[in-house]
Scaffold this active site. Structure first.
Site, PDB file in Angstrom:
ATOM      1  N   LYS A  49       0.843  -1.207   0.000  1.00 50.39           N
ATOM      2  CA  LYS A  49       0.000   0.000   0.000  1.00 50.39           C
ATOM      3  C   LYS A  49       0.875   1.253   0.000  1.00 50.39           C
ATOM      4  O   LYS A  49       2.100   1.171   0.231  1.00 50.39           O
ATOM      5  CB  LYS A  49      -0.890  -0.017   1.248  1.00 50.39           C
ATOM      6  CG  LYS A  49      -0.106   0.008   2.559  1.00 50.39           C
ATOM      7  CD  LYS A  49      -1.007  -0.264   3.757  1.00 50.39           C
ATOM      8  CE  LYS A  49      -0.192  -0.298   5.042  1.00 50.39           C
ATOM      9  NZ  LYS A  49      -1.018  -0.684   6.207  1.00 50.39           N
ATOM     10  N   HIS A 185      -6.107  -7.501  13.087  1.00 53.98           N
ATOM     11  CA  HIS A 185      -4.844  -6.747  13.089  1.00 53.98           C
ATOM     12  C   HIS A 185      -4.432  -6.463  14.529  1.00 53.98           C
ATOM     13  O   HIS A 185      -5.269  -6.139  15.372  1.00 53.98           O
ATOM     14  CB  HIS A 185      -5.055  -5.435  12.319  1.00 53.98           C
ATOM     15  CG  HIS A 185      -3.795  -4.691  11.991  1.00 53.98           C
ATOM     16  ND1 HIS A 185      -2.745  -5.244  11.278  1.00 53.98           N
ATOM     17  CD2 HIS A 185      -3.408  -3.419  12.268  1.00 53.98           C
ATOM     18  CE1 HIS A 185      -1.772  -4.345  11.137  1.00 53.98           C
ATOM     19  NE2 HIS A 185      -2.152  -3.231  11.732  1.00 53.98           N
ATOM     20  N   ARG A 241       1.230 -10.775   7.046  1.00 57.37           N
ATOM     21  CA  ARG A 241       1.060  -9.587   6.197  1.00 57.37           C
ATOM     22  C   ARG A 241       2.116  -8.528   6.504  1.00 57.37           C
ATOM     23  O   ARG A 241       1.786  -7.412   6.913  1.00 57.37           O
ATOM     24  CB  ARG A 241      -0.320  -8.956   6.432  1.00 57.37           C
ATOM     25  CG  ARG A 241      -1.524  -9.849   6.259  1.00 57.37           C
ATOM     26  CD  ARG A 241      -2.814  -9.030   6.364  1.00 57.37           C
ATOM     27  NE  ARG A 241      -2.852  -8.201   7.562  1.00 57.37           N
ATOM     28  CZ  ARG A 241      -3.342  -8.583   8.742  1.00 57.37           C
ATOM     29  NH1 ARG A 241      -3.876  -9.777   8.900  1.00 57.37           N
ATOM     30  NH2 ARG A 241      -3.310  -7.753   9.768  1.00 57.37           N
ATOM     31  N   TYR A 287      15.273  30.293   6.969  1.00 60.06           N
ATOM     32  CA  TYR A 287      14.137  31.049   7.515  1.00 60.06           C
ATOM     33  C   TYR A 287      14.210  31.187   9.027  1.00 60.06           C
ATOM     34  O   TYR A 287      14.496  30.220   9.739  1.00 60.06           O
ATOM     35  CB  TYR A 287      12.824  30.331   7.179  1.00 60.06           C
ATOM     36  CG  TYR A 287      12.377  30.465   5.750  1.00 60.06           C
ATOM     37  CD1 TYR A 287      12.117  31.712   5.180  1.00 60.06           C
ATOM     38  CD2 TYR A 287      12.182  29.330   4.973  1.00 60.06           C
ATOM     39  CE1 TYR A 287      11.683  31.817   3.860  1.00 60.06           C
ATOM     40  CE2 TYR A 287      11.738  29.427   3.655  1.00 60.06           C
ATOM     41  CZ  TYR A 287      11.500  30.676   3.101  1.00 60.06           C
ATOM     42  OH  TYR A 287      11.065  30.777   1.807  1.00 60.06           O
ATOM     43  N   CYS A 334      13.234  24.016   4.396  1.00 60.33           N
ATOM     44  CA  CYS A 334      12.384  24.828   3.527  1.00 60.33           C
ATOM     45  C   CYS A 334      11.554  23.903   2.631  1.00 60.33           C
ATOM     46  O   CYS A 334      11.677  22.683   2.695  1.00 60.33           O
ATOM     47  CB  CYS A 334      13.245  25.752   2.665  1.00 60.33           C
ATOM     48  SG  CYS A 334      14.444  26.725   3.591  1.00 60.33           S
ATOM     49  N   MET A 335      10.739  24.487   1.762  1.00 60.54           N
ATOM     50  CA  MET A 335       9.886  23.646   0.916  1.00 60.54           C
ATOM     51  C   MET A 335      10.697  22.773  -0.036  1.00 60.54           C
ATOM     52  O   MET A 335      10.369  21.604  -0.248  1.00 60.54           O
ATOM     53  CB  MET A 335       8.908  24.508   0.113  1.00 60.54           C
ATOM     54  CG  MET A 335       7.915  23.663  -0.682  1.00 60.54           C
ATOM     55  SD  MET A 335       6.769  24.614  -1.683  1.00 60.54           S
ATOM     56  CE  MET A 335       5.775  25.423  -0.440  1.00 60.54           C
ATOM     57  N   ASP A 336      11.767  23.351  -0.596  1.00 57.28           N
ATOM     58  CA  ASP A 336      12.518  22.655  -1.642  1.00 57.28           C
ATOM     59  C   ASP A 336      13.959  22.340  -1.271  1.00 57.28           C
ATOM     60  O   ASP A 336      14.660  21.706  -2.043  1.00 57.28           O
ATOM     61  CB  ASP A 336      12.569  23.522  -2.906  1.00 57.28           C
ATOM     62  CG  ASP A 336      11.227  24.110  -3.235  1.00 57.28           C
ATOM     63  OD1 ASP A 336      10.309  23.317  -3.491  1.00 57.28           O
ATOM     64  OD2 ASP A 336      11.085  25.352  -3.203  1.00 57.28           O
TER      65      ASP A 336
HETATM   66  C1  LIG Z   1      -0.238  -1.635   6.858  1.00 60.70           C
HETATM   67  C2  LIG Z   1      -0.808  -2.929   7.296  1.00 60.70           C
HETATM   68  C3  LIG Z   1      -0.004  -4.076   7.435  1.00 60.70           C
HETATM   69  C4  LIG Z   1       1.516  -4.007   7.357  1.00 60.70           C
HETATM   70  O1  LIG Z   1       1.977  -3.456   8.573  1.00 60.70           O
HETATM   71  P1  LIG Z   1       3.553  -3.348   8.904  1.00 60.70           P
HETATM   72  O2  LIG Z   1       3.608  -2.910  10.313  1.00 60.70           O
HETATM   73  O3  LIG Z   1       4.082  -2.323   7.952  1.00 60.70           O
HETATM   74  O4  LIG Z   1       4.133  -4.680   8.678  1.00 60.70           O
HETATM   75  C5  LIG Z   1      -0.613  -5.273   7.681  1.00 60.70           C
HETATM   76  N1  LIG Z   1      -1.951  -5.360   7.825  1.00 60.70           N
HETATM   77  C6  LIG Z   1      -2.755  -4.277   7.741  1.00 60.70           C
HETATM   78  C7  LIG Z   1      -4.207  -4.431   7.950  1.00 60.70           C
HETATM   79  C8  LIG Z   1      -2.221  -3.035   7.494  1.00 60.70           C
HETATM   80  O5  LIG Z   1      -3.018  -1.958   7.428  1.00 60.70           O
END
Ligand SMILES: *Cc1c(COP(=O)(O)O)cnc(C)c1O
Length: 407
Positions: A49, A185, A241, A287, A334-336
């Site tokens: 993601k 999770h 995951r 800045y 700064c921004m850049d």
């Molecule tokens: C982002 C996410 C993960 C991965 O998590 P990490 O801590 O980066 O390993 C796994 N499951 C779900 C539901 C997530 O949102």
């Protein structure tokens, strides 16, 4: 993207960007192998993601598959559609299972079914929308029921599970839905002694028993992200995951750093100095004049700023390496751009020389974890916030690279 291969115009395009993020795909494949070894009884879903945590969605996904991941996970439906289309566009590419879990009512779930995605459902309304999409497309939807075992975020709480199971059971009986997964999770897996993890495992076990009692028999049960995969074998179930560890960063710097876990940070962020110049002692910098030179010195201008994802919280602190020496951002980000005080001994440093903001640390350069520490955040945020303006350039490749590095 791989601009360097594409001739003189592409070279000009490349040189038009003063900074770049190099992504080592061999490191990603290697890290997936480390995760497979950590969870030998489970399959691996590499979480890609947020544009592969800033590393680039498709190259990262392909490298993770080369390392042995058989599933990919993304939060949003749009990411999942891009991922499926991008992988399918490459002839002979593997066709992994792809799970997506974050959508609001009214999302075009028919596209998910047409793209052969797995969908999560946390509530009866989601099952109803999936059922409708299945009827519209004539496809059976693969669904992972999400239960809230203590994260207090997505998923059905125990008192809402009966309604979710009733909706899923009805859709399964109608043949529109196949319940292929049950998942949850973990909230505190990065704190190895936190009893919340065992409580969540117990709650997950209770939810699984209720799913089976409802006559549903999922193929995959999954609970662990990176920290669960690396630190809590009892959370592995059928599928893990991992996200951050795929990119070679530790999910829990207080528990173990990347090297101790056998992980290789995949991203290296560099910029070429846009200017160097001598400046006398007492010169105020950037800045707000929050910093001042203390000696006669040389300044360097690094063409990366908060528009590129360098946190403004790194003002006066973010570490960099120039010509093998360690410096830090002088004054405000700064921004850049940021300014670095290169010190009196650095007259040989020139415009065009390389400043390394972070890498794998092997040559003494800072790491994304170092940036996270000085900014009071986590490495996840450092890599995912890297701006779209910074070109990603890929090194190391595919399957053979990865397999040569069995842990
Ligand atoms: C982002 C996410 C993960 C991965 O998590 P990490 O801590 O980066 O390993 C796994 N499951 C779900 C539901 C997530 O949102």
């Amino acid at each position: 993207m791989a601009a360097a291969d594409a001739g003189p115009d592409a070279d000009d395009g490349r040189a038009a960007h003063p900074a770049r993020a190099f992504v080592d795909l061999g490191a990603i494949a290697h890290n997936v192998q480390v995760l497979r070894a950590a969870a030998p009884t489970a399959a691996v879903m590499a979480v890609v993601k947020a544009d592969g945590y800033g590393h680039g969605l498709l190259p990262t996904a392909r490298a993770a598959l080369a390392g042995g991941a058989t599933w990919l996970g993304v939060a949003q439906l749009a990411e999942a559609l891009t991922l499926r289309a991008g992988l399918a566009a490459q002839p002979g590419a593997p066709r992994p299972r792809i799970l997506t879990w974050l959508y609001a009512p009214g999302a075009p779930l028919h596209l998910a079914l047409e793209a052969d995605l797995d969908l999560s459902a946390s509530a009866p309304w989601a099952v109803a929308e999936i059922d409708r999409a299945a009827r519209a497309t004539g496809r059976t939807a693969r669904v992972h029921l999400k239960v809230d075992t203590g994260m207090g975020r997505g998923g059905a709480r125990p008192e809402a599970l009966a309604d979710l199971l009733a909706a899923a059971g009805a859709a399964a009986a109608a043949g529109t839905v196949e319940v292929v997964g049950v998942w949850s999770h973990l909230a505190c897996a990065d704190e190895v002694d936190n009893p919340a993890t065992a409580a969540q495992v117990a709650a997950f076990g209770e939810a699984l028993a209720r799913v089976e009692a409802a006559g549903l028999h999922p193929q995959v049960r999954h609970l662990a992200a990176s920290a669960g995969t690396l630190f809590h074998p009892g959370t592995h179930f059928d599928l893990v995951r991992p996200g951050i560890a795929v990119y070679g960063l530790t999910p829990a710097p207080d528990v173990a750093d990347a090297a101790a876990l056998g992980l290789r940070p995949a991203m290296r962020l560099e910029a070429r100095l846009a200017l160097t110049k001598p400046a006398p002692a007492g010169t105020p910098l950037s800045y707000g004049h929050t910093a001042r030179t203390t000696t006669d010195t040389h300044l360097g201008v690094v063409p990366l700023g908060y528009a590129d994802g360098v946190p403004r919280a790194a003002s006066g602190a973010g570490p960099l390496q120039v010509a093998g020496r360690r410096y830090h951002v002088a004054g405000r980000v700064c921004m850049d751009q940021v300014v670095v005080d290169l010190g009196p001994e650095s007259a040989a440093v020139r415009a065009g020389d390389t400043a390394v903001l972070f890498g794998d640390g092997a040559a003494g350069e800072p790491t994304a974890e170092d940036w996270a520490r000085v900014c009071g955040t986590i490495s996840y945020e450092i890599v995912t916030r890297l701006g779209a303006r910074v070109p990603r350039e890929y090194r190391g490749a595919g399957p053979d690279d990865g397999r040569a590095e069995q842990p």
